[in-house]
Design an enzyme around this catalytic site. Structure first.
Site, PDB file in Angstrom:
ATOM      1  N   ASP A  21     -20.197  40.646  18.596  1.00 36.57           N
ATOM      2  CA  ASP A  21     -19.499  39.371  18.524  1.00 36.57           C
ATOM      3  C   ASP A  21     -19.526  38.735  19.902  1.00 36.57           C
ATOM      4  OD1 ASP A  21     -18.646  39.397  15.786  1.00 36.57           O
ATOM      5  OD2 ASP A  21     -17.344  41.065  16.329  1.00 36.57           O
ATOM      6  N   ASP A  52     -18.573  39.781   6.964  1.00 36.03           N
ATOM      7  CA  ASP A  52     -17.954  40.141   8.245  1.00 36.03           C
ATOM      8  C   ASP A  52     -16.473  39.768   8.283  1.00 36.03           C
ATOM      9  OD1 ASP A  52     -17.654  40.811  10.922  1.00 36.03           O
ATOM     10  OD2 ASP A  52     -18.590  38.979  11.680  1.00 36.03           O
TER      11      ASP A  52
HETATM   12  C1  DX5 Z   1     -14.405  38.443  13.888  1.00 38.21           C
HETATM   13  C2  DX5 Z   1     -15.702  39.165  14.111  1.00 38.21           C
HETATM   14  C3  DX5 Z   1     -15.928  40.399  13.282  1.00 38.21           C
HETATM   15  C4  DX5 Z   1     -15.011  41.536  13.596  1.00 38.21           C
HETATM   16  C5  DX5 Z   1     -15.041  42.544  12.472  1.00 38.21           C
HETATM   17  O1  DX5 Z   1     -14.450  37.232  14.563  1.00 38.21           O
HETATM   18  O2  DX5 Z   1     -16.784  38.294  13.864  1.00 38.21           O
HETATM   19  O3  DX5 Z   1     -17.279  40.844  13.459  1.00 38.21           O
HETATM   20  O4  DX5 Z   1     -15.420  42.199  14.781  1.00 38.21           O
HETATM   21  O5  DX5 Z   1     -14.056  43.454  12.728  1.00 38.21           O
HETATM   22  P1  DX5 Z   1     -12.964  43.870  11.635  1.00 38.21           P
HETATM   23  O6  DX5 Z   1     -13.688  44.767  10.671  1.00 38.21           O
HETATM   24  O7  DX5 Z   1     -11.940  44.575  12.458  1.00 38.21           O
HETATM   25  O8  DX5 Z   1     -12.458  42.613  10.997  1.00 38.21           O
HETATM   26 ZN    ZN Z   2     -18.839  39.175  13.806  1.00 37.86          ZN
END
Ligand code: DX5
Ligand code: ZN
Length: 219
Positions: free
Chosen positions: A35, A175
């Site tokens: 990210d 995601d």
């Molecule tokens: C949120 C991100 C996600 C996040 C996913 O903005 O894009 O990729 O890291 O993590 P979890 O599974 O904790 O929601």
């Molecule tokens: Zn992400």
């Protein structure tokens, strides 16, 4: 298409990142999700090109997806292209002319478009024939550890239906807020790649057994 679990390292303890990556890859994770956040497009800051290229050197057989949550993209995109990730994924909401951004990426790198929660924007439909990945956000972008927005399941189903009907080739990546309890329903809605962050990486000691559970759900 074989279903895949991708690990987001956003919620991993940064002081033990290499140990976490070792554990993830040694236990069957073949795809990592990065990210990239600028404190402007989203209210958080995360991961730059230097970290991505260092990890790519250390784990050359692991697919790395760069999920760009930045605006504007201009100043920094070339630095991410240079890291030669598996894919670069742009948010449709952060690009005035998304097609021109997709064209800037060399053919050796796959391209994707991410969409925030809500209805599928009309502008996505014309891109579907040329995309490798469509990433559906199931939380508002910005933070790990949020709760999945259940209404997004219908969006995944609708995209999956559109793909089948039109014989498109893109993968559906999902995601945000995915855990061992809801992963099955996300896969059944049409996702090919599910990303998990907080549930997978916290606490770190349980990563091997959690990967086994996720892989069992995906098989
Ligand atoms: C949120 C991100 C996600 C996040 C996913 O903005 O894009 O990729 O890291 O993590 P979890 O599974 O904790 O929601
Ligand atoms: Zn992400």
């Amino acid at each position: 298409m074989k279903k895949q679990l991708s690990a987001s390292i956003l919620s991993a303890n940064p002081l033990f990142l290499n140990e976490t990556l070792n554990t993830l890859t040694a236990n069957g994770i073949t795809r990592l999700h990065f990210d990239v956040m600028d404190g402007h497009f989203v209210p958080n800051i995360a991961f730059g090109p230097h970290l991505i290229s260092s990890i790519k050197n250390q784990y050359p057989n692991t697919e790395i997806d760069c999920h760009l949550m930045i605006y504007p993209n201009d100043a920094i995109i070339n630095a991410f292209i240079k890291t030669m990730p598996h894919s670069i994924i742009f948010h449709i909401e952060s690009c005035e002319n998304i097609l021109s951004w997709l064209k800037k990426v060399p053919k050796t790198i796959k391209t994707g478009v991410a969409i925030k929660p809500g209805a599928i924007p009309q502008s996505l439909y014309t891109l579907l024939p040329i995309l490798d990945i469509v990433l559906i956000m199931t939380v508002e972008p910005g933070f790990g550890g949020q709760k999945l927005i259940p209404e997004q399941i219908e969006i995944i189903q609708s995209l999956h239906h559109n793909r089948t009907k039109n014989h498109h080739k893109f993968s559906i990546m999902v995601d945000g807020g995915i855990n061992r309890q809801n992963a099955k329903s996300i896969i059944e809605s049409g996702a090919d790649i599910i990303i998990s962050g907080a549930d997978l990486t916290q606490p770190a000691e349980k990563i091997p057994e959690k990967i086994r559970t996720f892989h069992h759900i995906l098989s």
